[in-house]
Design an enzyme around this catalytic site. Structure first.
Site, mmCIF file in Angstrom:
data_model
loop_
_atom_site.group_PDB
_atom_site.id
_atom_site.type_symbol
_atom_site.label_atom_id
_atom_site.label_comp_id
_atom_site.label_asym_id
_atom_site.label_seq_id
_atom_site.Cartn_x
_atom_site.Cartn_y
_atom_site.Cartn_z
ATOM 1 C CG ASP A 132 -2.356 0.832 1.143
ATOM 2 O OD1 ASP A 132 -2.192 1.358 -0.002
ATOM 3 O OD2 ASP A 132 -2.875 0.650 2.168
ATOM 4 C CG ASP A 139 -7.824 4.555 0.581
ATOM 5 O OD1 ASP A 139 -7.713 3.235 0.426
ATOM 6 O OD2 ASP A 139 -7.103 4.980 1.115
ATOM 7 C CD GLU A 167 -0.242 5.655 -3.591
ATOM 8 O OE1 GLU A 167 -1.097 4.645 -3.886
ATOM 9 O OE2 GLU A 167 0.342 5.724 -2.921
#
Length: 919
Positions: free
Chosen positions: A510, A586, A513
């Site tokens: 997770d 999300d 990015e």
């Protein structure tokens, strides 16, 4: 997961307050002003203000003579007197008819302090070896023509430069580059002129841009397209990409490709989300085409409405697009196909076919931020058994660690992690833990100290280890561009390094990015420095890809190359399909996000990522019970099927919403488990061809215009069609069933005509779902605790006959976990029903290797939908064995009525050749 509010934390206490604020509902809202729009992004603003067909410097570049190189490529110089150095153009061809265009600065004439970044390790390593030799170009009247294949030509107009891929016979264009004269390639400067300001400011952040502006812009036109698709990732309820500029378009942003940690993202927005794939597909009645730009810098792409260019007449079946990137080079691929599957196959021939997942990974996953401790894990695991709901994987989020130090355990909550995993594994289940890229800056944390000592962190603009804030507080980030550091990271997944891990523990990446809570736009500053003196702006969109790659390689090494990895990643880029699954991030517990999940997952599949899904129920917020039920019914068809929720939400295990809703959710999950043989067969197809598991209708029916912008219904493989229910209290739904053949309701076998929209009454216990006439679907209808416990169970074949009383389908089976299938260790059968006979044929090639796989599984039921005869018996050959045909139910769930002719207990082995003839 969501970041806290974006303010620099000056002390641990303030960080704690920020994290607490992040957990509150008030913190969870889209904050538009925290992210840049095009007008706040100088390269995008400049590019959007340029007029098409400008003859002013430096847009009007001229191409010199085309020369064939020894390697079979064609090169030329692009120049203009105003440029400090020319550009070098290279054209090469890939089978069957793909064109590669590369453009970079000519560093032989004048060398700037830095060179432009070419993205490594994304294209397949054998690409150059597969490059075809192009013939000598034919030049006349300022235009050169090169034969790309037997039916395609490449046409280069020299001044101003323009490139077109066209049909060789008719001369009809398919794709063009710079036909509107918008190509611009800002040259690297040797130094900053005194009268220029290179710095850029956004909110409290300053990007010094020490290397100056270096953006690239060009237009691409799709001539055989009614619509264009692709460019994940953004939220949308439309499968086709809507126009962003031009007549009839209200003020709009381009589609942004810039990997960002965005929480509670808008369900309808061109704003970029967690991953970026700069690949677009055009499709229409005249064929299909694709365009892929290998560039990891921020991109903005406009889809231009007809009439946007006053100098060019609008054409039906042509879509113009404008591509803008902050940095990098042109490394672009043009794909042409007679149908869209051809284009997808060509794209994965360049970036790689998807990894074949383990069998368990295709089943249901249960996740929450966070399951508190071992007792909570035991209780959830037991709850599934108590309520007769199968699941395969239980997930642990960040709270399982010791103070957000990854590869560790909170020993007060999880004192015996290996025993916990063993108890789960005893039921055939697995576990997943989260490992994010931010490493806690703590001198007592061995991982941080080792990375510091070795110099393995990304550097800031001053050359120091970059220090940003994420879940642990002060954090640094491994420089995953460096192959040596990726190798080091992979070693951390060994059982010796990751204490408490076992062979049944897999990984979730997770925040990759990468997310930086106090960074500009919640990410790493663009002027941070990577391996090889590469600025972060040049590779930003690929950082998560390299992290995903290193993690998958770690699990591969852990298993000594025998165990297929499972790694879920939030960030992605072109090529991510080779390393595992992704999800849509999300999302929110509302009906619009349920609806937008379908185009989002379909788009991921079209762009090479077939193993994807959305968090069932929505990550943020508390879904109303009916929404949760409808989400499970749709999610059962996602390729990646996981329930997940934020820690601030109420618990939502499937049995917590009353007996009736628990029964419906159980039935939805049972649907998925019964279809696991079909899903696994589709994943095999995806791993070979790239064709996605979950498909837009037009991928199977490319000539049916009614399907081109249908983002509410979808295909699962070639055989099944499902339509979600996306509104609360919806009483009826219109379902378009494409093609000329009949479709059969999966609940009761009722036939429905093709090429017709059917208004159907909405029922509570299922969503509209159908099997296509002419197909055969393999199932397993005995429900166990997990897919692992179903391995030896018998199969059911569901035959849906077409108007010719024929059907066919496939079944692929291997050991579900190893790489033996790469050496021939699998069963691959084709089932063909014709002339009242069902035949099982071996379609596995016999030259793959020496590994063998066998199975004693048999077929216990054969359901035949649409059989007109009243036959009562069937004959099995070889053996001349007679078996009965009787009326039976479509499914084995309680209360199902007998509705279809069923051959019971033929007990033929799936591994054998046989024929069953209707007597």
């Amino acid at each position: 997961m969501d970041p806290p509010p974006r303010r620099l934390a000056a002390a641990p206490l303030l960080l704690l307050l920020l994290l607490l604020a992040a957990a509150s509902p008030a913190a969870h809202a889209w904050k538009k002003d925290e992210f840049r729009n095009c007008n706040q992004t100088p390269f995008c603003k400049r590019a959007r203000t340029r007029a098409p067909h400008s003859l002013d410097a430096p847009l009007s570049l001229a191409a010199g003579s085309l020369a064939v190189s020894p390697d079979g490529s064609i090169s030329a110089e692009l120049s203009h007197p105003s440029r400090p150095r020319p550009l070098v153009l290279r054209l090469s061809a890939l089978p069957p008819h793909a064109l590669r265009l590369q453009i970079d600065e000519d560093y032989s004439t004048a060398t700037p302090p830095h060179r432009r970044f070419h993205v490594p390790d994304v294209l397949l390593p054998d690409l150059e070896a597969r490059t075809l030799h192009l013939p000598e170009p034919k030049t006349a009247d300022g235009v050169s023509t090169v034969a790309l294949s037997s039916d395609l030509d490449v046409v280069v107009k020299h001044d101003p430069f323009e490139l077109t891929v066209r049909r060789a016979g008719s001369g009809d264009p398919v794709l063009s580059y710079n036909s509107h004269g918008l190509f611009d390639f800002e040259p690297l400067r040797e130094s900053k002129p005194e009268d220029e300001t290179w710095e850029e400011h956004f909110r409290s952040h300053t990007d010094k841009r020490p290397r100056g502006p270096q953006s690239i812009t060009f237009d691409v036109s799709f001539y055989c397209a009614d619509f264009v698709y692709g460019l994940p990732e953004h939220g949308s309820t439309s499968l086709a990409l809507r126009p962003t500029r031009g007549p009839g378009v209200e003020e709009s942003e381009p589609y942004r490709l810039f990997n960002l940690d965005v929480f509670e993202y808008l369900h309808e927005s061109p704003f970029g989300l967690y991953g970026s794939i700069p690949f677009m597909i055009g499709h229409g009645a005249r064929g299909s085409s694709g365009f892929f730009w290998l560039n990891a810098a921020e991109m903005q792409i406009d889809v231009l409405a007809p009439g946007w260019d006053e100098a060019t007449a609008p054409e039906n079946g042509r879509v113009d697009t404008l591509w803008m990137a902050e940095a990098g080079v042109v490394d672009a691929f043009f794909f042409v196909g007679s149908e869209p599957k051809d284009v997808v196959k060509q794209y994965v021939s360049v970036t790689g076919t998807p990894a074949m997942p383990q069998q368990f990974a295709t089943a249901y996953h249960q996740c929450r931020w966070n399951y508190r401790d071992e007792a909570d894990v035991d209780g959830v695991d037991a709850g599934f058994d108590e309520h007769d709901i199968p699941y395969d994987v239980l997930w642990l989020d960040i709270e399982h660690t010791d103070g957000k130090r990854y590869f560790t355990w909170d020993h007060s909550a999880f004192p015996n992690p290996e025993e916990m995993q063993r108890k789960i594994a005893d039921k055939g289940r697995k576990m997943v833990t989260i490992v994010d890229p931010h490493i806690k800056r703590d001198s007592s944390f061995h991982l941080h100290q080792e990375a510091t000592d070795k110099g393995y962190y990304v550097k800031d603009a001053n050359g120091n280890d970059y220090d940003g804030w994420c879940w642990p507080g002060s954090s640094s980030y491994p420089d995953m561009l460096n192959p040596e550091i990726r190798e080091w990271w992979a070693d951390k997944f060994s059982y010796q390094s990751y204490k408490g891990s076992t062979p049944t523990l897999y990984i979730w990446n997770d925040m990759n990015e990468p997310s930086v809570f106090n960074g500009p736009e919640v990410t790493m500053p663009r002027d941070a420095l990577h391996y090889g003196d590469v600025e972060h702006r040049e590779l930003h969109n690929a950082y998560g890809y390299y992290f995903h790659m290193a993690t998958a390689d770690g699990l591969l090494k852990r298993g000594e190359g025998k165990d297929r990895p499972f790694v879920l990643s939030r960030a992605f880029f072109a090529g991510s399909q080779r390393y595992g699954a992704v999800w849509t991030g999300d999302n929110s517990a509302d009906w619009d996000h349920l609806k937008s999940s379908i185009p989002m997952v379909l788009t991921l599949g079209l762009t090479g990522l077939p193993f994807s899904g959305a968090d069932v129920g929505g990550f943020f917020g508390n879904p109303e019970p009916d929404l949760l039920v409808r989400w499970y019914q749709v999610g059962a068809y996602y390729p990646f099927f996981r329930g997940h929720a934020h820690h601030d939400t109420k618990r939502r295990e499937p049995w917590l919403f009353g007996e009736r809703r628990a029964a419906i959710i159980r039935e939805a999950i049972h649907v998925r488990y019964s279809l696991l043989p079909y899903f696994y067969t589709l994943f095999r197809e995806a791993s070979v061809t790239g064709i996605p598991v979950m498909r837009p209708l037009w991928l199977e029916f490319p000539d049916d215009k009614e399907t081109y912008n249908n983002g509410e219904a979808f295909m699962v493989g070639p055989s099944l069609l499902a339509q979600g229910i996306y509104e609360d209290g919806q009483k009826s739904v219109s379902v378009y069933l494409p093609g000329k053949e009949s479709w059969y309701d999966l609940r009761n076998g009722s036939p429905y005509k093709g090429s017709v929209s059917h208004k159907l009454q909405v029922v509570e216990d299922s969503i509209p779902s159908f099997q296509r006439g002419g197909t055969i679907v393999p199932r397993k209808d005995r429900f166990r605790r997990s897919s692992t416990q179903m391995v030896n169970d018998p199969y059911t074949l569901v035959i849906a006959l077409n108007s010719s009383n024929a059907a066919e389908g496939e079944l692929y089976v291997d050991d579900g976990k190893s790489y033996d299938y790469q050496q021939g260790g699998f069963i691959h059968r084709r089932f063909v029903f014709a002339d009242n006979k069902l035949t099982s044929l071996n379609i596995a090639p016999d030259n793959l290797g020496k590994k063998k796989f066998t199975s004693d599984c048999v077929i216990e039921r054969i359901i035949i939908l649409g059989l007109r005869s009243g036959a009562k018996k069937a004959i099995i050959e070889p053996g001349n064995q007679e078996v009965e045909i009787e009326s039976g139910p479509i499914s084995l769930r309680s209360g199902s009525s007998p509705v279809a002719p069923t051959i019971r207990r033929p007990n033929v082995r799936i591994a054998d050749d046989w024929t069953i003839r209707i007597a």
